[in-house]
Design a protein around this motif. Structure first.
Motif, PDB file in Angstrom:
ATOM      1  N   ASN A 184       0.346   7.860  -5.851  1.00  8.84           N
ATOM      2  CA  ASN A 184      -0.802   8.770  -5.887  1.00  8.84           C
ATOM      3  C   ASN A 184      -0.513  10.123  -5.247  1.00  8.84           C
ATOM      4  O   ASN A 184      -1.336  11.033  -5.307  1.00  8.84           O
ATOM      5  CB  ASN A 184      -2.003   8.148  -5.169  1.00  8.84           C
ATOM      6  CG  ASN A 184      -2.630   7.033  -5.987  1.00  8.84           C
ATOM      7  OD1 ASN A 184      -2.687   7.105  -7.205  1.00  8.84           O
ATOM      8  ND2 ASN A 184      -3.093   5.994  -5.314  1.00  8.84           N
ATOM      9  N   TRP A 229       0.832  -1.207   0.000  1.00  8.14           N
ATOM     10  CA  TRP A 229       0.000   0.000   0.000  1.00  8.14           C
ATOM     11  C   TRP A 229       0.869   1.262   0.000  1.00  8.14           C
ATOM     12  O   TRP A 229       0.456   2.300  -0.508  1.00  8.14           O
ATOM     13  CB  TRP A 229      -0.942  -0.008   1.196  1.00  8.14           C
ATOM     14  CG  TRP A 229      -2.190  -0.811   0.980  1.00  8.14           C
ATOM     15  CD1 TRP A 229      -2.295  -1.987   0.282  1.00  8.14           C
ATOM     16  CD2 TRP A 229      -3.507  -0.511   1.450  1.00  8.14           C
ATOM     17  NE1 TRP A 229      -3.590  -2.437   0.307  1.00  8.14           N
ATOM     18  CE2 TRP A 229      -4.353  -1.558   1.007  1.00  8.14           C
ATOM     19  CE3 TRP A 229      -4.042   0.518   2.207  1.00  8.14           C
ATOM     20  CZ2 TRP A 229      -5.715  -1.579   1.297  1.00  8.14           C
ATOM     21  CZ3 TRP A 229      -5.403   0.498   2.510  1.00  8.14           C
ATOM     22  CH2 TRP A 229      -6.225  -0.543   2.049  1.00  8.14           C
ATOM     23  N   ASP A 259       1.508   2.140  -3.525  1.00  2.64           N
ATOM     24  CA  ASP A 259       0.336   2.768  -4.130  1.00  2.64           C
ATOM     25  C   ASP A 259       0.182   4.200  -3.641  1.00  2.64           C
ATOM     26  O   ASP A 259      -0.151   5.106  -4.413  1.00  2.64           O
ATOM     27  CB  ASP A 259      -0.912   1.951  -3.798  1.00  2.64           C
ATOM     28  CG  ASP A 259      -2.130   2.423  -4.584  1.00  2.64           C
ATOM     29  OD1 ASP A 259      -2.188   2.162  -5.792  1.00  2.64           O
ATOM     30  OD2 ASP A 259      -3.005   3.064  -3.979  1.00  2.64           O
TER      31      ASP A 259
END
Length: 209
Positions: free
Chosen positions: A198, A191, A194
């Protein structure tokens, strides 16, 4: 020997199925796959029966909550605010204000659950049961809202719970929660990737912070 193994498998079939589905659940959540939620819902339904039989009443109640939060998470991951050109709700960091709210919520939940266990059940591990249950309620909400720090909660909760289930003799569940601990660390790492991808993107996601 074969007969004993077969007898054990038959007598623990619900727990085993729940453990298998539980591993699939964590794999799906690491990948941010929407199947996280239907799989989690089925796992929780099975563990209601397992924990009732083992007198882990707070954990049993937690599974009922998991069924409800699975429906919420399922909806939010589909309908929550998404950045442009993205098909999924983004991973987020937990703000300081939200940390304070979650800490207070965890403490209040712990006190309430402990009071219930001490006064209305025959639980023989009320403090440990109340603590893992309170933290799990908060961590699952954080997963539903995609706060990355929920993995840190799970690393602690799963490792601690594995020891509790050794005491209770729930061996398939011990294995499950040991695997959970390792996979929670992996989930946090995945995560993070990710989240970093972003970070330059701005979005209008509205959260409880």
């Amino acid at each position: 020997m074969t007969d004993l193994i077969l007898e054990w498998l038959l007598s623990n079939n619900i727990e085993l199925l729940g453990a298998i589905l539980g591993i699939l659940y964590i794999i799906f959540s690491i990948r941010q796959n929407i199947l996280t939620w239907p799989t989690g819902l089925l796992t929780s339904a099975l563990y209601v029966a397992v924990f009732f039989k083992s007198k882990l009443y707070a954990d049993m109640g937690l599974q009922v909550y998991y069924v409800a939060i699975s429906l919420y998470g399922w909806y939010f991951w589909i309908k929550g605010n998404k950045p442009q050109n993205s098909q999924k709700v983004p991973v987020k960091k937990t703000s300081k204000v939200l940390w304070a709210k979650l800490s207070l919520t965890s403490l209040v939940l712990y006190v309430i659950i402990l009071y219930v266990l001490l006064n209305w059940t025959n639980s023989d591990v009320p403090h440990m049961d109340a603590m893992t249950t309170a933290l799990s309620i908060v961590a699952t909400w954080m997963l539903a809202r995609k706060y990355i720090e929920h993995w840190l909660f799970w690393i602690f909760i799963d490792a601690f719970s594995a020891g509790l289930y050794v005491y209770k003799g729930l061996w398939p569940t011990v294995i499950l929660f040991t695997v959970y601990t390792v996979m929670a660390a992996l989930g946090y790492t995945e995560w993070q990737k990710d989240l970093k991808s972003n970070e330059p993107k701005k979005n209008n996601v509205s959260d409880w912070d």
